[in-house]
Write an enzyme that holds these catalytic residues in place. Structure first.
Site, PDB file in Angstrom:
ATOM      1  N   ARG A 181       0.911  -1.127   0.529  1.00 22.01           N
ATOM      2  CA  ARG A 181      -0.289   0.293  -0.108  1.00 22.01           C
ATOM      3  C   ARG A 181       0.759   1.379   0.192  1.00 22.01           C
ATOM      4  O   ARG A 181       0.679   2.842  -0.491  1.00 22.01           O
ATOM      5  CB  ARG A 181      -1.218  -0.074   1.013  1.00 22.01           C
ATOM      6  N   GLY A 212     -13.290  -4.589   1.317  1.00 19.24           N
ATOM      7  CA  GLY A 212     -14.529  -3.999   1.789  1.00 19.24           C
ATOM      8  C   GLY A 212     -15.654  -2.636   0.815  1.00 19.24           C
ATOM      9  O   GLY A 212     -16.981  -2.946   0.211  1.00 19.24           O
ATOM     10  N   LYS A 258     -20.059 -17.749   3.495  1.00 18.37           N
ATOM     11  CA  LYS A 258     -21.287 -17.838   3.798  1.00 18.37           C
ATOM     12  C   LYS A 258     -22.220 -17.712   2.635  1.00 18.37           C
ATOM     13  O   LYS A 258     -21.056 -16.327   2.440  1.00 18.37           O
ATOM     14  CB  LYS A 258     -21.596 -16.865   4.773  1.00 18.37           C
TER      15      LYS A 258
END
Length: 397
Positions: free
Chosen positions: A41, A374, A198
């Site tokens: 990064r 995210g 999931k």
């Protein structure tokens, strides 16, 4: 999406002598001694910083690091190691400024790093008074932190509202271009791969993609839930039986559009979740009660590979099986190599996906690799990220 970009300001000669505030994503991993263990990064932030410096700007850069309590300085969350590493990368001293909200002394051609922005009270809640103070520090705000693009915080969103000029840095601009190319204006057929443990964590993503993709490939525990929905046995495999109806709904959405969710025709099973557990290939209809499905089978992998090679655009989030165990890695490896060999534009994101790309050495053959985490998932969910929204609004002024 139309946003003002840093390179446009440079080309127009609008940065010389200006105070430029860059919000980067320098949230790097460190060991217990505070040493940086992986600096991707930081290296990725260098082009935007150097672009502004070479244009004659006085440059301030900040980032969050860790999860400090706002208003409290904690040494383990200090950007000091980051400033040191950035100094090494760009070959010049990067001074760390601790208390910067009320003013920063920085000259044209100079670079300073402003201490962890989350040490400022009100940062995460996008406090308006804090955002205005930060905006007053600069003439130009540059958002170059895609990893924070899904959060409306004082140093990402509020400053963009109140700064004289707000633009996207090269990293954020590249993400906007890649996302637009893959999802807003794709080459067809559009194939999406969504995998993970999931369904519940990616249900809204599955529904969003079901409205626009031609093939929705599911993998991992998600695929097991879809196999249950298709009436197939999964033994003691990881799944969410309570979400079978949701899986059926996604399949029905796809079918109504003439699209499909390919269900595995064969799988690789084991009796235990272990790297050295004996692996057995079985037809999807033959899974025993004590079997664990840990990968898709070779026939399924070959079928998916053929679809991927014929795709126009591929969006990839998640491995197809437990690829960390070599006995259960064939599905992910086959799909990864098919993506690499395809003429399609490919957009990949997510930590496990990046690990698979690295493991199989295909980074140069993937169209764009997102590091957003995210933010990348929210894009797949069909959401407009706060960073994109505010920069687009500012571009319209």
């Amino acid at each position: 999406m139309k946003v003002l970009r840093l390179d446009e300001l440079v080309a127009d000669g609008r940065l010389a002598g200006q105070r430029v505030f860059i919000r980067a994503d320098l949230n790097v991993p460190q060991d217990d001694a505070g040493r940086i263990t992986e600096d991707t990064r930081i290296r990725a932030s260098v082009p935007g910083i150097e672009m502004a410096l070479k244009a004659g700007a006085a440059v301030m850069v900040t980032s969050h690091l860790g999860r400090p309590v706002e208003g409290e300085f904690t040494p383990e969350n200090s950007l000091a190691p980051v400033a040191h590493r950035l100094s090494e990368l760009i070959g010049r001293e990067v001074r760390l400024v601790s208390h910067w909200i009320d003013g920063v002394d920085v000259n044209p051609g100079e670079l300073v790093m402003l201490e962890n922005c989350r040490f400022n009270k009100g940062e995460k809640k996008n406090d308006e008074s804090l955002a205005k103070k930060i905006a007053r520090l600069c003439d130009v705000f540059v958002h170059d932190a895609f990893g924070t693009a899904h959060r409306a915080e004082a140093s990402t969103y509020g400053i963009a509202q109140f700064a004289k000029v707000a633009c996207a840095g090269p990293l954020l601009a590249a993400e906007i271009d890649a996302i637009s190319k893959a999802l807003a204006d794709p080459r067809w057929p559009l194939v999406a791969i969504v995998a993970g443990s999931k369904v519940s964590t990616k249900l809204s993503i599955l529904h969003s993609l079901a409205e626009r993709v031609d093939q929705l490939i599911v993998g991992g525990g998600i695929a097991n839930t879809f196999m249950l929905a298709a009436g197939l046995p999964i033994g003691k495999s990881l799944a969410e039986p309570g979400l079978v109806d949701d899986a059926k709904a996604v399949m029905a959405e796809m079918k109504a559009r003439g699209a499909a969710v390919p269900i595995p025709i064969d799988v690789v099973v084991a009796k235990e979740f272990k790297a050295d557990a004996p692996a057995t290939v079985k037809a999807a209809t033959d899974v025993a009660d004590d079997d664990l499905i840990l990968d898709i089978g070779p026939q399924t992998a070959a079928k998916l590979a053929a679809q991927l090679k014929a795709a126009g655009t591929i969006v990839w989030n998640g491995p197809l099986g437990v690829f960390e165990f070599d006995a259960f890695a064939n599905g992910t490896q086959t799909v990864a190599r098919a993506i690499a060999a395809s003429d399609a534009f490919s957009l990949a994101g997510g930590g496990d996906t990046l690990a698979a790309i690295a493991k199989y050495g295909i980074a140069k053959d993937v169209g764009y690799i997102s590091t957003g985490g995210g933010a990348f998932l929210e894009v797949l969910e069909g959401k407009t990220l706060p960073a994109f929204e505010i920069l687009a609004r500012r571009a319209d002024r």
